[in-house]
Design an enzyme around this catalytic site. Structure first.
Site, PDB file in Angstrom:
ATOM      1  N   ARG A  46      96.064 -33.399  20.551  1.00 54.85           N
ATOM      2  CA  ARG A  46      94.778 -33.601  21.238  1.00 54.85           C
ATOM      3  C   ARG A  46      95.001 -34.410  22.517  1.00 54.85           C
ATOM      4  NH1 ARG A  46      93.093 -34.441  15.725  1.00 54.85           N
ATOM      5  NH2 ARG A  46      93.062 -36.711  15.944  1.00 54.85           N
ATOM      6  N   LYS A 136      76.640 -39.504  27.200  1.00 61.01           N
ATOM      7  CA  LYS A 136      75.972 -38.254  26.805  1.00 61.01           C
ATOM      8  C   LYS A 136      75.495 -38.324  25.362  1.00 61.01           C
ATOM      9  CE  LYS A 136      77.556 -34.223  24.922  1.00 61.01           C
ATOM     10  NZ  LYS A 136      78.355 -32.990  24.794  1.00 61.01           N
ATOM     11  N   GLU A 177      70.724 -34.645  26.711  1.00 58.76           N
ATOM     12  CA  GLU A 177      71.032 -33.222  26.486  1.00 58.76           C
ATOM     13  C   GLU A 177      70.274 -32.660  25.289  1.00 58.76           C
ATOM     14  OE1 GLU A 177      75.130 -32.308  25.505  1.00 58.76           O
ATOM     15  OE2 GLU A 177      74.784 -30.165  25.664  1.00 58.76           O
ATOM     16  N   LYS A 219      70.969 -32.737  30.999  1.00 60.26           N
ATOM     17  CA  LYS A 219      71.916 -31.650  30.707  1.00 60.26           C
ATOM     18  C   LYS A 219      71.177 -30.675  29.808  1.00 60.26           C
ATOM     19  CE  LYS A 219      76.398 -30.582  28.642  1.00 60.26           C
ATOM     20  NZ  LYS A 219      77.810 -30.987  28.647  1.00 60.26           N
TER      21      LYS A 219
HETATM   22  P1  13P Z   1      79.617 -26.043  26.290  1.00 58.91           P
HETATM   23  O1  13P Z   1      79.584 -25.883  27.786  1.00 58.91           O
HETATM   24  O2  13P Z   1      80.857 -25.518  25.661  1.00 58.91           O
HETATM   25  O3  13P Z   1      78.348 -25.570  25.652  1.00 58.91           O
HETATM   26  O4  13P Z   1      79.716 -27.596  25.987  1.00 58.91           O
HETATM   27  C1  13P Z   1      79.006 -28.486  26.744  1.00 58.91           C
HETATM   28  C2  13P Z   1      78.710 -29.673  25.947  1.00 58.91           C
HETATM   29  O5  13P Z   1      79.077 -30.752  26.287  1.00 58.91           O
HETATM   30  C3  13P Z   1      77.912 -29.509  24.740  1.00 58.91           C
HETATM   31  O6  13P Z   1      77.443 -30.751  24.353  1.00 58.91           O
END
Ligand code: 13P
Length: 340
Positions: A46, A136, A177, A219
């Site tokens: 990772r 986030k 998000e 987001k």
């Molecule tokens: P994806 O663009 O793969 O959907 O992932 C973005 C992300 O951070 C989801 O939380």
């Protein structure tokens, strides 16, 4: 930290022609990605993979920030430089995923509530010391029979607002998000309605809790047909409906909007973003990207867990970063894919 500093970070996150690379997959999620290339998900693998994403030469031309995971923000490059320090030296802001995942929502089958508020004030203080400039938190909204419920949308909005308040209190820009999943068989119009409900609940809750919208980044998902829907909306329709939904439901003082890719192919995610920016030159906020899979997929495949492939993998990543950087300005052309 003053509001001017929060404003500077938020503006830099969506600087012209730049976006965010999401590399914050949790340990179970990165294992799924590694399974797809037959690579074992060890801590060193990772680290090695995140190392190539973070040290990609010229990545800073198109990338303003990267979202890291708790394990990743504590790891270092092969020469021993902490990842967050390497990013900062390259002019890329380190961000951090701080939710602890979407869990089953009590009394609501097939719905999720995101957890992670307990102890968050202390964790944010630690992440700030480690160099994080933004954070986030992802809420998951599922479309299905009789779902999403208003209860699920509102409970997730409440958690997002509490998280955002804690971030701003300490001087970290919150990226909020709420993701309406695209895995079902719904039409684009149903996605529009659910996205509208979700955004409207989110922004009224943020306001109720006195979160500064001007120092927040949204987001969000695009307004798009469900993956299993027999009729797939085309690029222009996705672009039009997404922008229409955002104009109706997102306050103009918001610092910026970035999209998740949510399972779209890399090229389609770029084409959608490009169409939105090409057709709309005077929106109240910049429209940019914060893709995970749509930026990483070609790179992950090219790497395949083999250190001899690092350069090829980094070129694949840079290509996607460049295409999306141009899409932020409506200057992407699908011909660039053939040239690459
Ligand atoms: P994806 O663009 O793969 O959907 O992932 C973005 C992300 O951070 C989801 O939380």
């Amino acid at each position: 930290m003053t509001t001017t500093e929060l404003e500077t970070i938020a503006k830099m996150m969506v600087a012209e022609g730049k976006g965010i690379l999401a590399i914050d997959e949790s340990t179970p999620t990165i294992k799924k990605r590694f399974d797809s290339i037959n690579v074992e998900s060890t801590e060193e693998n990772r680290r090695a993979y995140r190392d190539l994403l973070i040290t990609n030469p010229d990545g800073n031309k198109y990338i303003s920030g990267m979202i890291l995971y708790d394990e990743t923000i504590r790891q270092s490059t092969s020469d021993g430089t902490p990842f967050a320090e390497k990013l900062t030296n390259d002019g890329i802001m380190p961000g951090i995923k701080v939710d602890t995942g979407a869990k089953d929502f009590a009394l609501h089958s097939n719905e999720k509530i995101t957890e992670g508020l307990d102890g968050l004030r202390e964790r944010l203080a630690e992440y700030k010391n480690l160099g994080a400039k933004f954070a986030k938190w992802r809420a998951v909204i599922t479309i299905g029979k009789n779902i999403p419920t208003t209860a699920c949308i509102d409970a997730n909005a409440h958690a997002l607002a509490r998280y955002a308040g804690l971030c701003q209190e300490i001087g970290i820009v919150p990226m909020v998000e709420p993701e309406v999943l695209m895995d079902a068989d719904n039409t684009i119009d149903l996605c529009y309605n659910i996205t509208e409900k979700t955004l409207s609940s989110l922004f009224s809750t943020l306001k109720n809790q006195d979160v500064s919208i001007a120092h927040t980044i949204l987001k969000t998902n695009m307004v798009i047909s469900g993956k299993q829907c027999p009729t797939q909306a085309n690029v222009q329709e996705v672009a039009e409906k997404t922008v229409q939904c955002l104009l109706k439901n997102v306050p103009s003082e918001l610092a910026g909007i970035v999209f998740l890719s949510g399972g779209q192919s890399a090229e389609l995610a770029t084409a959608h973003l490009n169409a939105m920016n090409q057709n709309n030159k005077d929106l109240p906020w910049p429209l940019s990207f914060s893709y995970g899979r749509a930026l990483q997929e070609p790179c992950l495949k090219a790497w395949g867990g083999n250190s001899e492939n690092i350069e090829t993998a980094q070129k694949a990543l840079l290509h996607r970063e460049k295409c999306n950087g141009l899409a932020c300005k409506g200057e992407y052309d699908t011909k660039m894919e053939d040239a690459a």
